[in-house]
Motif scaffolding. Structure first.
Motif, PDB file in Angstrom:
ATOM      1  N   TRP A 132      11.144   4.620  -7.930  1.00 15.35           N
ATOM      2  CA  TRP A 132      11.776   5.872  -7.507  1.00 15.35           C
ATOM      3  C   TRP A 132      12.036   5.888  -5.998  1.00 15.35           C
ATOM      4  CZ3 TRP A 132       6.745   5.668  -9.605  1.00 15.35           C
ATOM      5  CH2 TRP A 132       5.720   5.746  -8.679  1.00 15.35           C
ATOM      6  N   PHE A 166      -6.830  -2.522 -16.436  1.00 15.20           N
ATOM      7  CA  PHE A 166      -5.952  -2.382 -15.283  1.00 15.20           C
ATOM      8  C   PHE A 166      -6.848  -2.434 -14.040  1.00 15.20           C
ATOM      9  CE2 PHE A 166      -1.898  -1.694 -13.800  1.00 15.20           C
ATOM     10  CZ  PHE A 166      -1.178  -0.579 -14.176  1.00 15.20           C
ATOM     11  N   HIS A 192      -6.689  -1.612 -10.002  1.00 14.67           N
ATOM     12  CA  HIS A 192      -5.987  -1.130  -8.798  1.00 14.67           C
ATOM     13  C   HIS A 192      -6.847  -1.455  -7.589  1.00 14.67           C
ATOM     14  CE1 HIS A 192      -3.115   1.005 -11.283  1.00 14.67           C
ATOM     15  NE2 HIS A 192      -2.483   1.427 -10.202  1.00 14.67           N
ATOM     16  N   CYS A 220      -1.446   4.234 -20.273  1.00 17.22           N
ATOM     17  CA  CYS A 220      -2.289   3.781 -19.166  1.00 17.22           C
ATOM     18  C   CYS A 220      -3.149   4.965 -18.709  1.00 17.22           C
ATOM     19  CB  CYS A 220      -1.475   3.208 -18.018  1.00 17.22           C
ATOM     20  SG  CYS A 220      -0.167   4.266 -17.397  1.00 17.22           S
ATOM     21  N   GLU A 272       1.853   7.704 -19.234  1.00 22.92           N
ATOM     22  CA  GLU A 272       0.773   7.658 -18.255  1.00 22.92           C
ATOM     23  C   GLU A 272      -0.196   8.825 -18.430  1.00 22.92           C
ATOM     24  OE1 GLU A 272       0.509   7.637 -13.371  1.00 22.92           O
ATOM     25  OE2 GLU A 272       1.868   6.303 -14.478  1.00 22.92           O
ATOM     26  N   TRP A 295       4.230  -5.921 -14.971  1.00 22.18           N
ATOM     27  CA  TRP A 295       4.059  -4.458 -15.031  1.00 22.18           C
ATOM     28  C   TRP A 295       4.631  -3.841 -13.750  1.00 22.18           C
ATOM     29  CZ3 TRP A 295       2.586   0.522 -14.609  1.00 22.18           C
ATOM     30  CH2 TRP A 295       2.099   1.196 -15.759  1.00 22.18           C
ATOM     31  N   ASP A 353       6.311  -0.959 -11.245  1.00 20.09           N
ATOM     32  CA  ASP A 353       6.048   0.451 -10.975  1.00 20.09           C
ATOM     33  C   ASP A 353       6.811   0.821  -9.714  1.00 20.09           C
ATOM     34  OD1 ASP A 353       2.911   2.414 -10.809  1.00 20.09           O
ATOM     35  OD2 ASP A 353       4.925   2.917 -11.497  1.00 20.09           O
ATOM     36  N   TRP A 377      -6.404   6.139  -9.602  1.00 22.28           N
ATOM     37  CA  TRP A 377      -6.258   4.726  -9.935  1.00 22.28           C
ATOM     38  C   TRP A 377      -7.000   3.884  -8.913  1.00 22.28           C
ATOM     39  CZ3 TRP A 377      -3.990   3.922 -14.585  1.00 22.28           C
ATOM     40  CH2 TRP A 377      -3.212   4.963 -15.087  1.00 22.28           C
ATOM     41  N   GLU A 384      -5.047   5.434  -4.106  1.00 25.27           N
ATOM     42  CA  GLU A 384      -4.006   4.465  -3.744  1.00 25.27           C
ATOM     43  C   GLU A 384      -2.817   5.139  -3.076  1.00 25.27           C
ATOM     44  OE1 GLU A 384      -2.734   6.248  -7.495  1.00 25.27           O
ATOM     45  OE2 GLU A 384      -4.657   5.651  -6.619  1.00 25.27           O
ATOM     46  N   TRP A 385      -2.816   6.475  -3.039  1.00 24.24           N
ATOM     47  CA  TRP A 385      -1.715   7.210  -2.399  1.00 24.24           C
ATOM     48  C   TRP A 385      -2.074   7.719  -0.999  1.00 24.24           C
ATOM     49  CZ3 TRP A 385       3.235   9.464  -3.768  1.00 24.24           C
ATOM     50  CH2 TRP A 385       3.835   8.835  -4.868  1.00 24.24           C
ATOM     51  N   TYR A 406       0.831  -6.439 -11.950  1.00 24.28           N
ATOM     52  CA  TYR A 406       1.512  -5.200 -11.585  1.00 24.28           C
ATOM     53  C   TYR A 406       2.235  -5.473 -10.273  1.00 24.28           C
ATOM     54  CZ  TYR A 406       1.665  -0.442  -9.401  1.00 24.28           C
ATOM     55  OH  TYR A 406       2.043   0.714  -8.753  1.00 24.28           O
ATOM     56  N   HIS A 445       2.143   0.421  -3.714  1.00 26.28           N
ATOM     57  CA  HIS A 445       3.169   1.076  -2.894  1.00 26.28           C
ATOM     58  C   HIS A 445       2.983   0.827  -1.396  1.00 26.28           C
ATOM     59  CE1 HIS A 445       3.848   2.789  -6.708  1.00 26.28           C
ATOM     60  NE2 HIS A 445       3.236   3.949  -6.570  1.00 26.28           N
TER      61      HIS A 445
END
Ligand code: FHN
Length: 422
Positions: free
Chosen positions: A187, A31, A33, A248, A235, A182, A184, A255, A44-45, A135, A93
């Motif tokens: 929400w 994976f 990111h 994952c 996850e 993939w 994601d 990530w 990543e957030w 992704y 995101h």
């Protein structure tokens, strides 16, 4: 796929489309990111956690300068790790697109580096013989329509979802054969990640995935668009599912690149997680979070390389393997608390993975099978086996572990016909 190959896969308990079988046979993926968040270096957030306004966040585009070789380096590390497929975050995101999208200017192609990272990555992955995965985050923090949501701003939401569909169409029509989609981030923003505010119909996910399958007939899709589709995605933990699944996992706790996160998993933890996933009939996708310039942090690279050198010696106990239809109990007990090891099964053989060295002679419960012969991998050295009545004793092992991380015993066996005398 030849009839023999299909039959062999059925013997290994593999089902579904050719791609799904190849995915399950592969068992191990990488994976990646990577995005503007890699410049900040606080995962990543960062945009959400630090409440960075979209207007300010957009400024990061000017600092987006991945090294020319970056996508090729990610792919060659995946290959060196023994991964058989990889998945890159085409859009996370933050909403920044790593390809030349016609739907927005917020792209790597419109950044000073003028590069189509998805194009470079898919080319490199295909050239390396890996299955190609993308992704795609449905949510986009940079778009006010996402924050407003479908109830408050239905018109803006429709436009927002139309763009999601247009972007997925671009990804599935501009870069050749894509094997894995993939998703994601399905929400709502107000209570991530346990969204019950939005469902598949808010994303028109049924239509979206029907489009994806018509554009890419062989594609497999994960379970994160509000619909189950082809495979589950537990996850950060190995949780068995009654259908194809893929755990994952990060190499540390994040990530995306986080300069302060030093909690790197050891090679033993990485290989242990892979073996536990396969012993329960699942895949593992292991993540790398490159830095701003696209380079992979050394501890992550070393972790991938350690898995790769182990797989180079023991790969046949993983590729095309899965859960033993006979020795389930061991698999169930095999969590991280197994006393000596766990079983994987495939290609007509059983593989005992010794995760804690038992010494020169040890026993293991083998209800339902008789072990006929055994040898240690990778040298093929024959071991003495005494197997009867649900108990197998292996002897003739060296005093010290054959492999510090996981020593594999390859076994030929015979399944015992359950006597209905009992
Ligand atoms: O929020 C994301 C996260 O950043 C990361 O991409 C993981 C990978 O599976 N998925 C989400 C959290 O569930």
């Amino acid at each position: 796929m030849s009839a023999d190959e299909r039959r062999r896969q059925e013997d290994n308990g593999l089902t579904g489309s050719d791609t799904l079988r190849a995915f399950q046979t592969a068992r191990f993926g990488a994976f990646i990111h990577y995005g503007l968040y890699s410049i900040i270096g606080r995962s990543e957030w960062a945009m959400y956690n630090e409440a960075i306004p979209a207007s300010e966040y957009r400024g990061l585009v000017d600092d987006f300068h991945p090294a020319a070789s970056a996508p090729r380096v990610w792919v060659s590390l995946a290959r060196a790790a023994g991964a058989r497929y990889c998945v890159l975050t085409s859009r996370h995101h933050e909403g920044f697109c790593l390809w030349d999208s016609a739907t927005t200017a917020f792209t790597s192609k419109r950044s000073p580096c003028r590069r189509d990272i998805v194009g470079e990555y898919t080319e490199a992955a295909r050239a390396a013989g890996l299955m190609v995965g993308l992704y795609y985050s449905l949510l986009d923090w940079s778009d006010p329509a996402y924050w407003a949501g479908p109830r408050r701003e239905p018109t803006a939401w429709r436009t927002f979802v139309e763009r999601v569909h247009a972007q997925v169409r671009e990804l599935l029509t501009s870069y050749g054969k894509i094997d894995i989609l993939w998703y994601d981030g399905f929400w709502a923003h107000d209570n991530p990640p346990y969204a019950d505010a939005l469902d598949a119909s808010d994303w028109l996910a049924r239509e979206l995935n029907a489009m994806a399958r018509s554009l890419q007939p062989g594609i497999i899709i994960n379970d994160r668009s509000g619909l189950a589709e082809d495979f589950g995605t537990p996850e950060q933990q190995v949780i068995e599912q009654a259908r194809p699944w893929e755990a994952c996992m990060t190499t540390n706790d994040n990530w995306g690149w986080h300069s302060g996160d030093r909690n790197w998993k050891t090679p033993r933890q990485l290989i242990g997680t892979l073996v536990h996933s396969v012993s329960r009939g699942g895949n593992l996708i292991l993540n790398m979070g490159p830095r701003a310039d696209g380079t992979v942090p050394t501890p992550a690279r070393k972790g991938f390389e350690a898995v790769g050198s182990w797989l180079a010696r023991n790969g046949r106990s993983i590729y095309g393997c899965g859960k033993s239809p006979h020795l389930m109990r061991e698999a169930l007990d095999g969590g991280f608390f197994c006393n000596t090891g766990v079983w994987t099964a495939g290609n007509g053989r059983l593989y005992y993975h010794i995760l804690r060295w038992p010494g020169e002679r040890f026993g293991v419960r083998t209800d339902g099978v008789q072990i006929l012969s055994a040898r240690s991998l990778p040298d093929g050295r024959a071991l003495d086996v005494d197997s009867a009545d649900g108990r197998t004793v292996f002897s003739g092992l060296p005093r010290r572990p054959i492999d510090q991380l996981d020593s594999v015993i390859e076994c030929d066996y015979m399944a015992e016909i359950a006597s209905n005398a009992g």
